[in-house]
Motif scaffolding. Structure first.
Motif, PDB file in Angstrom:
ATOM      1  N   TYR A 241      50.212  30.351  53.742  1.00 28.24           N
ATOM      2  CA  TYR A 241      49.072  30.101  52.866  1.00 28.24           C
ATOM      3  C   TYR A 241      48.826  31.309  51.973  1.00 28.24           C
ATOM      4  CZ  TYR A 241      48.418  25.734  55.166  1.00 28.24           C
ATOM      5  OH  TYR A 241      48.638  24.454  55.618  1.00 28.24           O
ATOM      6  N   ASN A 242      48.471  31.027  50.713  1.00 31.54           N
ATOM      7  CA  ASN A 242      48.496  32.029  49.656  1.00 31.54           C
ATOM      8  C   ASN A 242      47.122  32.537  49.252  1.00 31.54           C
ATOM      9  OD1 ASN A 242      51.383  32.294  48.293  1.00 31.54           O
ATOM     10  ND2 ASN A 242      51.149  30.175  48.984  1.00 31.54           N
ATOM     11  N   SER A 243      47.141  33.738  48.729  1.00 29.52           N
ATOM     12  CA  SER A 243      45.984  34.308  48.050  1.00 29.52           C
ATOM     13  C   SER A 243      46.247  34.303  46.551  1.00 29.52           C
ATOM     14  CB  SER A 243      45.731  35.741  48.519  1.00 29.52           C
ATOM     15  OG  SER A 243      46.813  36.593  48.141  1.00 29.52           O
ATOM     16  N   ASP A 244      45.182  34.447  45.777  1.00 31.13           N
ATOM     17  CA  ASP A 244      45.291  34.540  44.317  1.00 31.13           C
ATOM     18  C   ASP A 244      43.925  34.987  43.811  1.00 31.13           C
ATOM     19  OD1 ASP A 244      45.877  34.351  41.647  1.00 31.13           O
ATOM     20  OD2 ASP A 244      46.267  32.199  41.641  1.00 31.13           O
ATOM     21  N   SER A 245      43.851  36.175  43.256  1.00 31.94           N
ATOM     22  CA  SER A 245      42.557  36.675  42.781  1.00 31.94           C
ATOM     23  C   SER A 245      42.765  37.575  41.578  1.00 31.94           C
ATOM     24  CB  SER A 245      41.831  37.449  43.889  1.00 31.94           C
ATOM     25  OG  SER A 245      40.590  37.943  43.427  1.00 31.94           O
ATOM     26  N   THR A 246      41.897  37.425  40.595  1.00 32.23           N
ATOM     27  CA  THR A 246      41.963  38.229  39.378  1.00 32.23           C
ATOM     28  C   THR A 246      40.653  38.971  39.180  1.00 32.23           C
ATOM     29  OG1 THR A 246      43.368  36.545  38.367  1.00 32.23           O
ATOM     30  CG2 THR A 246      42.437  38.198  36.898  1.00 32.23           C
ATOM     31  N   ARG A 247      40.780  40.225  38.843  1.00 34.69           N
ATOM     32  CA  ARG A 247      39.656  41.045  38.414  1.00 34.69           C
ATOM     33  C   ARG A 247      40.077  41.800  37.160  1.00 34.69           C
ATOM     34  NH1 ARG A 247      37.527  38.050  41.356  1.00 34.69           N
ATOM     35  NH2 ARG A 247      36.082  38.477  43.107  1.00 34.69           N
ATOM     36  N   THR A 248      39.079  42.164  36.360  1.00 34.47           N
ATOM     37  CA  THR A 248      39.317  42.910  35.131  1.00 34.47           C
ATOM     38  C   THR A 248      38.644  44.273  35.255  1.00 34.47           C
ATOM     39  OG1 THR A 248      39.376  40.844  33.868  1.00 34.47           O
ATOM     40  CG2 THR A 248      39.079  42.884  32.626  1.00 34.47           C
ATOM     41  N   TYR A 249      39.371  45.300  34.862  1.00 30.77           N
ATOM     42  CA  TYR A 249      38.911  46.685  35.007  1.00 30.77           C
ATOM     43  C   TYR A 249      38.934  47.393  33.659  1.00 30.77           C
ATOM     44  CZ  TYR A 249      39.988  45.675  39.904  1.00 30.77           C
ATOM     45  OH  TYR A 249      40.041  45.104  41.156  1.00 30.77           O
ATOM     46  N   ALA A 250      38.047  48.367  33.512  1.00 33.22           N
ATOM     47  CA  ALA A 250      38.102  49.303  32.387  1.00 33.22           C
ATOM     48  C   ALA A 250      38.543  50.646  32.958  1.00 33.22           C
ATOM     49  CB  ALA A 250      36.749  49.420  31.698  1.00 33.22           C
ATOM     50  N   VAL A 251      39.509  51.262  32.314  1.00 31.08           N
ATOM     51  CA  VAL A 251      40.140  52.453  32.893  1.00 31.08           C
ATOM     52  C   VAL A 251      39.765  53.705  32.107  1.00 31.08           C
ATOM     53  CG1 VAL A 251      42.341  53.516  33.531  1.00 31.08           C
ATOM     54  CG2 VAL A 251      42.078  51.034  33.648  1.00 31.08           C
ATOM     55  N   GLY A 252      39.184  54.667  32.818  1.00 29.50           N
ATOM     56  CA  GLY A 252      39.010  56.005  32.258  1.00 29.50           C
ATOM     57  C   GLY A 252      37.814  56.204  31.361  1.00 29.50           C
ATOM     58  N   ALA A 253      37.203  55.133  30.881  1.00 31.75           N
ATOM     59  CA  ALA A 253      36.077  55.282  29.965  1.00 31.75           C
ATOM     60  C   ALA A 253      35.273  53.993  29.930  1.00 31.75           C
ATOM     61  CB  ALA A 253      36.563  55.626  28.553  1.00 31.75           C
ATOM     62  N   GLU A 254      34.009  54.131  29.587  1.00 32.25           N
ATOM     63  CA  GLU A 254      33.138  52.973  29.432  1.00 32.25           C
ATOM     64  C   GLU A 254      33.638  52.120  28.265  1.00 32.25           C
ATOM     65  OE1 GLU A 254      29.977  50.466  30.314  1.00 32.25           O
ATOM     66  OE2 GLU A 254      30.632  52.235  31.435  1.00 32.25           O
TER      67      GLU A 254
END
Length: 375
Positions: A241-254
């Motif tokens: 059985y599988n996982s699948d998840s997405t998140r969005t990040y900002a790197v190093g600065a606002e």
């Protein structure tokens, strides 16, 4: 070693498959190695040039249940409770025609359902072995079972969700300015295994303009300070059985205010879609719940894909959360809710959780924050 599925549960799945086949006027199901076989027998098997096939009759059809398998591969099925399941093992050796053997076991069917992913190398010989017999896909029978998860399957999906959440919780270790997408992806893949999966089925690291391509893989692009990065990851547990998840990040600065504003619309849309999930609501209504606030904000053309897909023994399976799918949701259905907005040549974002329909609502299987996290 693959965890054993309780024999009583396998027996119930096989019984129900036979009943559904009968309601669809399909006399026989022919299931070759893959997720359908794993669902019914607890093992996937391997698809080679030599035919392995579960012959599963519809309720009331006279054919006996049988597993046709090359003799040299039969030991791989020795640990299965086939006797308790009432399934005969029928072996064959090189030089014999296993497709004719399946036909001999078939009990004179009028309509046969073939596993959706059966190789053409077996489909065509089976067509010849069953002359004048209508051949259809077995998918319409088996998806009726597979898209309604039982408690054991939900427990595995819940464990998979927790495992991929642990990987997202470690993203600060990997996602840093100056590293390439490929370097970040390699570390994430190792973490996916370390946190309980058998492998990384996919790792998407879409930084900057690459994030505007929903199915971007990875590249040698160097991640810069201020980049918005889409991380879409998943894989199977030992149970399959599988996982699948997405998140969005900002790197190093606002991120800029415009990014924050568009992301706020997306976050609201994803939450509205999840909260729309309950028995009786249709798949297309959940899609609409995600799409409406994005369209109202003038970003409708930036949301370029369906809202979600079912998940289980496959990463993508029924039900699909998309316009035009009038399927009414039922308890046990599990699927992603993953709207996104994409600005070609600039940046993109997506938020994805796996959701299970409960008796009176929903359960999110991913618990990580859905805010635009600055690392």
């Amino acid at each position: 070693m693959t965890p054993a599925v309780p024999t009583a549960l396998l027996a119930e799945r096989i019984r129900r498959a036979g009943e559904v086949a009968a309601t669809q006027d399909t006399d026989l199901l022919l299931v070759t190695p893959g997720p359908d076989l794993r669902y019914l027998l607890g093992v996937s098997g391997e698809s080679h040039e030599r035919l392995t096939c579960l012959v599963l009759p519809a309720a009331g059809h006279r054919a006996p249940p049988a597993l046709v398998v090359p003799r040299l591969e039969a030991p791989g099925f020795a640990g299965l409770p086939l006797d308790e399941l009432g399934i005969d093992v029928v072996t064959w050796v090189d030089g014999e025609d296993p497709h004719l053997l399946v036909s001999d076991l078939g009990g004179g069917p009028s309509r046969v359902g073939l596993a959706d992913a059966m190789p053409a190398a077996h489909v065509l010989p089976l067509r010849a072995a069953f002359p004048d017999v209508e051949q259809v896909l077995a998918g319409p029978v088996l998806r009726e079972l597979r898209m309604r998860k039982d408690a054991a399957e939900v427990a595995e999906l819940r464990a998979a969700g927790a495992a991929i959440d642990r990987v997202h919780a470690r993203m600060g270790e990997f996602l840093k300015p100056g590293r390439t997408e490929a370097q970040v992806a390699a570390d994430i893949a190792e973490a996916i295994v370390a946190e309980g999966h058998t492998e990384a089925a996919f790792v998407i690291v879409g930084s900057g303009a690459n994030g505007a391509s929903p199915h971007h893989d990875v590249s040698d692009r160097v991640i810069g300070s201020g980049d918005v990065v889409v991380i879409d990851i998943g894989g199977p547990l030992e149970s399959g059985y599988n996982s699948d998840s997405t998140r969005t990040y900002a790197v190093g600065a606002e991120p800029p205010a415009a990014v924050r504003a568009a992301y706020a619309v997306l976050q609201d849309a994803q939450d509205r879609a999840v909260r729309a999930v309950r028995p009786g609501v249709t798949a297309e209504q959940v899609d609409a719940a995600a799409r409406e606030p994005i369209t109202a904000a003038g970003l409708g053309e930036r949301f370029v894909h369906r809202t979600g897909h079912g998940i289980g023994l496959e990463v993508h399976e029924e039900p699909y959360i998309v316009a035009g799918n009038a399927l009414a949701l039922e308890q046990g259905m599990a699927f992603s809710v993953e709207p996104g907005v994409y600005f070609d040549g600039e940046w993109g974002s997506r938020i994805e959780d796996i959701v299970v329909v409960t008796e009176d609502g929903y359960e999110r299987l991913n618990k990580r924050p859905r805010d635009l996290v600055v690392l």
